[in-house]
Design a protein around this motif. Sequence first.
Motif, PDB file in Angstrom:
ATOM      1  N   LEU A  71     -44.637 -84.947  15.095  1.00  0.00           N
ATOM      2  CA  LEU A  71     -45.772 -84.863  14.175  1.00  0.00           C
ATOM      3  C   LEU A  71     -45.479 -85.572  12.855  1.00  0.00           C
ATOM      4  O   LEU A  71     -46.324 -86.285  12.324  1.00  0.00           O
ATOM      5  N   LYS A  72     -44.280 -85.356  12.310  1.00  0.00           N
ATOM      6  CA  LYS A  72     -43.848 -85.981  11.075  1.00  0.00           C
ATOM      7  C   LYS A  72     -42.388 -86.381  11.209  1.00  0.00           C
ATOM      8  O   LYS A  72     -41.600 -85.663  11.840  1.00  0.00           O
ATOM      9  N   SER A  73     -42.006 -87.492  10.605  1.00  0.00           N
ATOM     10  CA  SER A  73     -40.608 -87.923  10.684  1.00  0.00           C
ATOM     11  C   SER A  73     -40.174 -88.469   9.330  1.00  0.00           C
ATOM     12  O   SER A  73     -40.935 -89.168   8.653  1.00  0.00           O
ATOM     13  N   TYR A  74     -38.930 -88.162   8.952  1.00  0.00           N
ATOM     14  CA  TYR A  74     -38.445 -88.467   7.620  1.00  0.00           C
ATOM     15  C   TYR A  74     -37.002 -88.975   7.655  1.00  0.00           C
ATOM     16  O   TYR A  74     -36.216 -88.617   8.538  1.00  0.00           O
ATOM     17  N   ALA A  75     -36.649 -89.741   6.635  1.00  0.00           N
ATOM     18  CA  ALA A  75     -35.260 -89.915   6.221  1.00  0.00           C
ATOM     19  C   ALA A  75     -34.998 -88.805   5.215  1.00  0.00           C
ATOM     20  O   ALA A  75     -35.836 -88.544   4.343  1.00  0.00           O
ATOM     21  N   ALA A  76     -33.871 -88.124   5.327  1.00  0.00           N
ATOM     22  CA  ALA A  76     -33.647 -86.963   4.474  1.00  0.00           C
ATOM     23  C   ALA A  76     -32.174 -86.786   4.152  1.00  0.00           C
ATOM     24  O   ALA A  76     -31.308 -87.144   4.958  1.00  0.00           O
ATOM     25  N   TRP A  77     -31.911 -86.239   2.973  1.00  0.00           N
ATOM     26  CA  TRP A  77     -30.556 -85.846   2.621  1.00  0.00           C
ATOM     27  C   TRP A  77     -30.617 -84.757   1.571  1.00  0.00           C
ATOM     28  O   TRP A  77     -31.591 -84.628   0.822  1.00  0.00           O
ATOM     29  N   SER A  78     -29.588 -83.935   1.559  1.00  0.00           N
ATOM     30  CA  SER A  78     -29.523 -82.826   0.604  1.00  0.00           C
ATOM     31  C   SER A  78     -29.512 -83.341  -0.825  1.00  0.00           C
ATOM     32  O   SER A  78     -28.869 -84.346  -1.136  1.00  0.00           O
ATOM     33  N   SER A 314     -29.974 -88.272   7.090  1.00  0.00           N
ATOM     34  CA  SER A 314     -30.392 -87.555   8.286  1.00  0.00           C
ATOM     35  C   SER A 314     -31.731 -88.068   8.789  1.00  0.00           C
ATOM     36  O   SER A 314     -32.634 -88.361   7.993  1.00  0.00           O
ATOM     37  N   ALA A 315     -31.856 -88.168  10.088  1.00  0.00           N
ATOM     38  CA  ALA A 315     -33.158 -88.306  10.725  1.00  0.00           C
ATOM     39  C   ALA A 315     -33.724 -86.898  10.846  1.00  0.00           C
ATOM     40  O   ALA A 315     -33.045 -85.991  11.326  1.00  0.00           O
ATOM     41  N   LEU A 316     -34.941 -86.693  10.414  1.00  0.00           N
ATOM     42  CA  LEU A 316     -35.562 -85.366  10.413  1.00  0.00           C
ATOM     43  C   LEU A 316     -36.955 -85.493  11.009  1.00  0.00           C
ATOM     44  O   LEU A 316     -37.810 -86.202  10.468  1.00  0.00           O
ATOM     45  N   VAL A 317     -37.182 -84.814  12.135  1.00  0.00           N
ATOM     46  CA  VAL A 317     -38.450 -84.925  12.854  1.00  0.00           C
ATOM     47  C   VAL A 317     -39.018 -83.540  13.104  1.00  0.00           C
ATOM     48  O   VAL A 317     -38.316 -82.656  13.601  1.00  0.00           O
ATOM     49  N   ALA A 318     -40.289 -83.353  12.743  1.00  0.00           N
ATOM     50  CA  ALA A 318     -40.983 -82.094  13.020  1.00  0.00           C
ATOM     51  C   ALA A 318     -41.822 -82.265  14.280  1.00  0.00           C
ATOM     52  O   ALA A 318     -42.648 -83.181  14.361  1.00  0.00           O
ATOM     53  N   PHE A 319     -41.613 -81.380  15.254  1.00  0.00           N
ATOM     54  CA  PHE A 319     -42.344 -81.443  16.515  1.00  0.00           C
ATOM     55  C   PHE A 319     -43.449 -80.402  16.604  1.00  0.00           C
ATOM     56  O   PHE A 319     -44.252 -80.437  17.537  1.00  0.00           O
ATOM     57  N   ASN A 331     -34.310 -78.137   0.321  1.00  0.00           N
ATOM     58  CA  ASN A 331     -33.736 -78.746  -0.881  1.00  0.00           C
ATOM     59  C   ASN A 331     -33.196 -80.128  -0.526  1.00  0.00           C
ATOM     60  O   ASN A 331     -32.003 -80.410  -0.596  1.00  0.00           O
ATOM     61  N   CYS A 332     -34.124 -80.985  -0.109  1.00  0.00           N
ATOM     62  CA  CYS A 332     -33.750 -82.309   0.390  1.00  0.00           C
ATOM     63  C   CYS A 332     -34.668 -83.381  -0.184  1.00  0.00           C
ATOM     64  O   CYS A 332     -35.850 -83.126  -0.455  1.00  0.00           O
ATOM     65  N   GLN A 333     -34.109 -84.551  -0.335  1.00  0.00           N
ATOM     66  CA  GLN A 333     -34.908 -85.732  -0.639  1.00  0.00           C
ATOM     67  C   GLN A 333     -35.538 -86.194   0.668  1.00  0.00           C
ATOM     68  O   GLN A 333     -34.833 -86.473   1.642  1.00  0.00           O
ATOM     69  N   LEU A 334     -36.870 -86.277   0.709  1.00  0.00           N
ATOM     70  CA  LEU A 334     -37.582 -86.665   1.917  1.00  0.00           C
ATOM     71  C   LEU A 334     -38.336 -87.966   1.709  1.00  0.00           C
ATOM     72  O   LEU A 334     -39.047 -88.128   0.708  1.00  0.00           O
ATOM     73  N   THR A 335     -38.187 -88.882   2.632  1.00  0.00           N
ATOM     74  CA  THR A 335     -38.958 -90.116   2.625  1.00  0.00           C
ATOM     75  C   THR A 335     -39.572 -90.282   4.007  1.00  0.00           C
ATOM     76  O   THR A 335     -38.851 -90.443   4.999  1.00  0.00           O
ATOM     77  N   GLU A 336     -40.884 -90.207   4.077  1.00  0.00           N
ATOM     78  CA  GLU A 336     -41.545 -90.284   5.380  1.00  0.00           C
ATOM     79  C   GLU A 336     -41.535 -91.712   5.909  1.00  0.00           C
ATOM     80  O   GLU A 336     -41.769 -92.674   5.172  1.00  0.00           O
ATOM     81  N   HIS A 337     -41.228 -91.841   7.190  1.00  0.00           N
ATOM     82  CA  HIS A 337     -41.221 -93.133   7.880  1.00  0.00           C
ATOM     83  C   HIS A 337     -41.883 -92.950   9.236  1.00  0.00           C
ATOM     84  O   HIS A 337     -41.953 -91.830   9.770  1.00  0.00           O
ATOM     85  N   PRO A 338     -42.343 -94.027   9.852  1.00  0.00           N
ATOM     86  CA  PRO A 338     -42.766 -93.950  11.258  1.00  0.00           C
ATOM     87  C   PRO A 338     -41.596 -93.476  12.125  1.00  0.00           C
ATOM     88  O   PRO A 338     -40.430 -93.753  11.818  1.00  0.00           O
TER      89      PRO A 338
END
Length: 399
Positions: A71-78, A314-319, A331-338
């Motif tokens: 549903l959503k996918s991000y680059a992420a790090w603490s 981190s690759a972070l994906v919400a299903f 508590n993470c920096q999130l950048t949404e990507h395809p």
Amino acid sequence: MSNNISSIHNCYGCGVCAAACAKKIIEIKLNDKGFYEPRIINTNKCTNCGLCMDVCAFNHQELANDEQRPLKSYAAWSKEYAVQRKCSSGGVGYELGRTLLTQGYQVCGVRYNPEGNRAEHYIASTPEELIPAIGSKYIQSYTVDGFRAIDRKKKYLVTGTPCQMDSFRRYIRKFKVEDNFVLMDFFCHSVPSMLAWKQYLHIVEQTVGKVNYVSWRNKRTGWHDSWAMSIDGEKTADKVNWHDSYNLLIREKKNYLYSRLSQGDIFYNLFLGDFCCNRACQKECKYKYNQSSADIRIGDLWGKTYSKNEDGVSALVAFTQKGCEIVQQLNCQLTEHPFEIVAEGQMKQNCHTAHLAAIAWKWLLSGKYKDAKDWKRLILAEKVLQLPKRVIRKIKSYL
């Protein structure tokens, strides 16, 4: 025909059937090839209720997750740099656990048990207890004790391989308690045989003594070269020895060993070289790339976008919608990507079989320990066989 797992062999070894069995007559043991497998220890007590088969992901072709798409996918790090540096990629798994602990959840994660030389699921109730779950463990985890310790009336974050989480979702859905759980899996290569881990420990312990700590990832030389084993043992020495004996030891200081894939580490070459993978990972895995029954999937965000980052992303994906909501609380920096960018570099197909895997299995199944030099020669021969034919012909012309 019995309606139980007695007919299940060479499966994922997720252990959920043992946790679900009300009679507690299913045990999970390593089979001859070094993979966890269920068996019924008292058939007379089995009522053929079929619950063990209902929760078994190996017994179903479809995934338990109804949505079955990212549903959503991000680059992420603490946002806490120390967490980002300590963890395998960006520290998202730890931040997820820490966030949910503040909301009344407990965490069923994975730690390494040096006494049993195995990875195992356990319950963490505080941030301090969560620390052993930090970092990847690239061996199959023993789940039964951790899963059985779960009280279905309470709230938990449960983490594990995609197949473990697929079975676990079937389990909590069967008992109508999905709302109490958040499930997290990861982009998974496969699980290696515990026979390979045993061989590796035998080689390592000749140098460091009995192993009492293992870390599978280390960013000392940067995130992109972090396939590194950091191992502490009980031996002591009077001085520091710098050498690369068998190309295994990069530095030995007292009871410490540091060994990288890029420098020829034997375990990583056997594992990532597909010498000793579980047959189910090669033939039956249905969780690659964008297929998951978890709420959240994490991993390393390899690829071009963050190729210059050496702290870890981190690759972070919400299903699921639940996963989407929880991601925003971290508590993470999130950048949404395809999704294609977030999952770049992740496997789309099941792991294959090394050309010389039959030789590796012959050695592993013999029950005898092979010298590090033997394993190194086998790994080198495999790499030669993977060279283009024109290169091999050129090599032969110089011989």
